[in-house]
Design a protein around this motif. Structure first.
Motif, mmCIF file in Angstrom:
data_model
loop_
_atom_site.group_PDB
_atom_site.id
_atom_site.type_symbol
_atom_site.label_atom_id
_atom_site.label_comp_id
_atom_site.label_asym_id
_atom_site.label_seq_id
_atom_site.Cartn_x
_atom_site.Cartn_y
_atom_site.Cartn_z
ATOM 1 N N MET A 168 -59.809 31.259 11.844
ATOM 2 C CA MET A 168 -61.310 31.331 11.724
ATOM 3 C C MET A 168 -61.657 32.231 10.494
ATOM 4 S SD MET A 168 -63.145 30.014 14.175
ATOM 5 C CE MET A 168 -63.211 29.285 15.521
ATOM 6 N N ALA A 169 -61.908 31.445 9.469
ATOM 7 C CA ALA A 169 -62.271 31.998 8.047
ATOM 8 C C ALA A 169 -63.935 31.968 7.881
ATOM 9 C CB ALA A 169 -61.713 31.351 7.004
ATOM 10 N N ARG A 170 -64.557 32.422 6.857
ATOM 11 C CA ARG A 170 -65.853 32.425 6.519
ATOM 12 C C ARG A 170 -65.812 31.433 5.311
ATOM 13 N NH1 ARG A 170 -68.583 35.706 9.291
ATOM 14 N NH2 ARG A 170 -67.694 37.771 9.993
ATOM 15 N N ASP A 171 -64.958 31.440 4.322
ATOM 16 C CA ASP A 171 -64.953 30.954 3.020
ATOM 17 C C ASP A 171 -63.485 30.024 3.042
ATOM 18 O OD1 ASP A 171 -64.626 29.906 0.413
ATOM 19 O OD2 ASP A 171 -66.184 31.237 -0.168
ATOM 20 N N ARG A 172 -63.528 28.800 3.362
ATOM 21 C CA ARG A 172 -62.294 28.045 3.410
ATOM 22 C C ARG A 172 -61.558 27.978 1.901
ATOM 23 N NH1 ARG A 172 -60.589 23.154 1.625
ATOM 24 N NH2 ARG A 172 -62.589 22.555 1.200
ATOM 25 N N GLN A 173 -62.250 28.005 1.045
ATOM 26 C CA GLN A 173 -61.444 27.951 -0.326
ATOM 27 C C GLN A 173 -61.097 29.505 -0.786
ATOM 28 O OE1 GLN A 173 -64.374 26.386 -3.122
ATOM 29 N NE2 GLN A 173 -63.766 24.110 -2.854
ATOM 30 N N ALA A 174 -61.833 30.399 -0.386
ATOM 31 C CA ALA A 174 -61.161 31.824 -0.687
ATOM 32 C C ALA A 174 -60.037 32.119 0.384
ATOM 33 C CB ALA A 174 -62.319 32.726 -0.334
ATOM 34 N N ALA A 175 -60.178 31.712 1.295
ATOM 35 C CA ALA A 175 -59.003 31.811 2.335
ATOM 36 C C ALA A 175 -57.515 30.949 1.589
ATOM 37 C CB ALA A 175 -59.417 31.466 3.841
ATOM 38 N N ILE B 295 -56.871 26.311 8.643
ATOM 39 C CA ILE B 295 -58.111 27.184 8.401
ATOM 40 C C ILE B 295 -59.275 26.533 8.617
ATOM 41 C CG2 ILE B 295 -58.910 28.483 6.583
ATOM 42 C CD1 ILE B 295 -56.334 28.801 5.375
ATOM 43 N N GLY B 296 -59.997 27.152 9.528
ATOM 44 C CA GLY B 296 -61.534 26.405 9.535
ATOM 45 C C GLY B 296 -62.425 27.509 9.266
ATOM 46 N N ALA B 297 -63.346 27.139 8.165
ATOM 47 C CA ALA B 297 -64.592 27.961 7.744
ATOM 48 C C ALA B 297 -65.813 27.954 8.936
ATOM 49 C CB ALA B 297 -65.125 27.687 6.677
ATOM 50 N N MET B 298 -65.270 28.413 10.141
ATOM 51 C CA MET B 298 -66.163 28.214 11.250
ATOM 52 C C MET B 298 -66.669 29.713 11.892
ATOM 53 S SD MET B 298 -67.091 25.177 11.733
ATOM 54 C CE MET B 298 -67.785 25.025 13.521
ATOM 55 N N ALA B 299 -66.160 30.988 11.133
ATOM 56 C CA ALA B 299 -66.413 32.246 11.865
ATOM 57 C C ALA B 299 -67.977 32.605 11.548
ATOM 58 C CB ALA B 299 -65.712 33.110 10.933
ATOM 59 N N GLY B 300 -68.782 32.359 10.729
ATOM 60 C CA GLY B 300 -69.931 32.409 10.368
ATOM 61 C C GLY B 300 -70.739 31.603 11.413
ATOM 62 N N ALA B 301 -70.593 30.367 11.739
ATOM 63 C CA ALA B 301 -71.273 29.568 12.382
ATOM 64 C C ALA B 301 -71.017 29.828 13.929
ATOM 65 C CB ALA B 301 -70.804 28.189 12.079
ATOM 66 N N LEU B 302 -70.005 30.455 14.283
ATOM 67 C CA LEU B 302 -69.609 30.620 15.853
ATOM 68 C C LEU B 302 -70.116 32.180 15.962
ATOM 69 C CD1 LEU B 302 -66.551 28.614 16.344
ATOM 70 C CD2 LEU B 302 -68.817 28.204 16.982
ATOM 71 N N ALA B 303 -70.229 32.955 14.943
ATOM 72 C CA ALA B 303 -70.617 34.211 15.113
ATOM 73 C C ALA B 303 -69.288 35.174 15.589
ATOM 74 C CB ALA B 303 -71.906 34.488 15.886
ATOM 75 N N VAL C 109 -63.452 37.149 11.828
ATOM 76 C CA VAL C 109 -62.472 36.420 10.947
ATOM 77 C C VAL C 109 -61.022 36.688 11.636
ATOM 78 C CG1 VAL C 109 -61.234 36.122 8.941
ATOM 79 C CG2 VAL C 109 -63.495 36.145 8.534
ATOM 80 N N ALA C 110 -60.360 35.898 12.180
ATOM 81 C CA ALA C 110 -59.035 36.152 13.070
ATOM 82 C C ALA C 110 -58.349 34.985 12.962
ATOM 83 C CB ALA C 110 -59.603 36.612 14.182
ATOM 84 N N TRP C 111 -57.085 35.162 13.190
ATOM 85 C CA TRP C 111 -56.058 34.164 13.405
ATOM 86 C C TRP C 111 -56.199 33.972 14.792
ATOM 87 C CZ3 TRP C 111 -53.783 30.700 10.275
ATOM 88 C CH2 TRP C 111 -53.951 31.141 9.061
ATOM 89 N N ASP D 50 -56.150 40.222 5.610
ATOM 90 C CA ASP D 50 -56.656 39.444 4.519
ATOM 91 C C ASP D 50 -58.020 40.126 4.014
ATOM 92 O OD1 ASP D 50 -58.705 38.363 6.047
ATOM 93 O OD2 ASP D 50 -57.740 36.571 6.514
ATOM 94 N N PRO D 51 -58.578 39.579 2.926
ATOM 95 C CA PRO D 51 -59.956 40.247 2.402
ATOM 96 C C PRO D 51 -61.037 40.402 3.558
ATOM 97 C CG PRO D 51 -58.888 38.684 1.010
ATOM 98 C CD PRO D 51 -58.136 38.635 2.106
ATOM 99 N N ASP D 52 -61.055 39.629 4.461
ATOM 100 C CA ASP D 52 -62.028 39.622 5.343
ATOM 101 C C ASP D 52 -61.776 40.186 6.654
ATOM 102 O OD1 ASP D 52 -64.204 38.257 3.964
ATOM 103 O OD2 ASP D 52 -63.222 36.162 4.489
ATOM 104 N N GLY D 53 -60.602 40.729 6.710
ATOM 105 C CA GLY D 53 -60.206 41.542 7.855
ATOM 106 C C GLY D 53 -59.276 40.845 8.964
ATOM 107 N N GLY D 54 -58.838 39.639 8.775
ATOM 108 C CA GLY D 54 -58.156 38.768 9.534
ATOM 109 C C GLY D 54 -56.834 39.462 9.569
#
Length: 249
Positions: free
Chosen positions: A1-8, A42-50, A53-55, A233-237
């Motif tokens: 669960m990422a916020r930005d797929r390309q950054a991840a 990797i799915g950029a769904m963390a923001g949409a699902l509130a 960011v986590a594996w 990772d940079p988003d805390g995952g």
């Protein structure tokens, strides 16, 4: 669960040498590969699902509705789903009675996925207060060892660990250990740890820091002396790097 797929993808490509291809779920999702073999999604769904960011560990099930009912009956919590992903399948996100998050997936699974000991690029470990209680929960919910010879998973008890095997190969270990509920130290909360194997542990640690991640102290107190380190990772995952057993020492 990422916020930005390309950054991840940039981070994990730099740290683990992964390449990426588009999955079957749209532009927000990609499949990470190592030497042409699928390793992770990797799915950029963390923001949409509130959600943070986590594996997330996903277990394949025959019927998501039946499994969700079992989770609730046995003291777990279902946070999301089942959600349909036509035409691929259905998924749900849940937590076990101790609060460790996991997912379930009903649908087609890539035959190339490889998880476990030996040469597989990934393996799984549950950090929980009581591994035996956890084994009962997951065994009943996911029907581990439901039928001998059925192709399901076999559970064995080795020293203080519960070991999950599929076709004789260990794929996950459940460990009892000190846990904390405080959000200040998420690495000590009950959780599934995802381990990625690397040929050079020191180089991988350096790449984590160089690319905006961090080293997590005191993440796995039972792992002292072993060639592994938990990082973010940079988003805390959170994830764990293991020295590959095939690498020279």
């Amino acid at each position: 669960m990422a916020r930005d797929r390309q950054a991840a993808e940039r981070f994990y490509g730099a740290v683990l040498g992964w390449t990426f291809r588009t999955g079957g779920f749209g532009r927000a999702f990609s499949v990470a590969e190592q030497d042409g073999v699928p390793v992770a999604g990797i799915g950029a769904m963390a923001g949409a699902l509130a959600v943070p960011v986590a594996w997330t560990v996903y277990f394949s099930v025959d019927d998501a509705d039946v499994t969700v009912a079992r989770i609730r009956e046995r003291g777990g919590t279902v946070g999301v789903g089942p959600v349909s992903y036509p035409p691929r399948g259905r998924a749900a996100l849940a937590t076990d009675p101790e609060g460790a998050g996991f997912g379930i997936w009903e649908g087609r699974v890539l035959s190339e996925w490889s998880v476990g000991d030996g040469e597989a690029p990934t393996w799984l470990e549950l950090h929980t207060k009581n591994a035996f209680d956890a084994a009962v929960f997951y065994g009943e919910v996911l029907e581990w060892a439901a039928e001998e010879g059925s192709g399901c998973c076999d559970v064995s008890y080795e020293e203080d660990q519960v070991v999950l095997r599929r076709e004789g190969r260990p794929v996950a270990r459940l460990n009892s250990g000190p846990v904390e509920a405080a959000a200040a130290r998420p690495q000590m909360r009950p959780r599934w740890l995802v381990h990625f194997k690397v040929p050079d542990l020191k180089a991988a640690q350096a790449a984590v820091v160089e690319n905006g991640g961090g080293i997590v102290p005191d993440a796995a107190p039972w792992g002292e002396g072993k060639l592994r380190v938990t990082v973010s990772d940079p988003d805390g995952g959170l994830f764990t790097l293991d020295q590959s057993p095939s690498a020279s020492t």
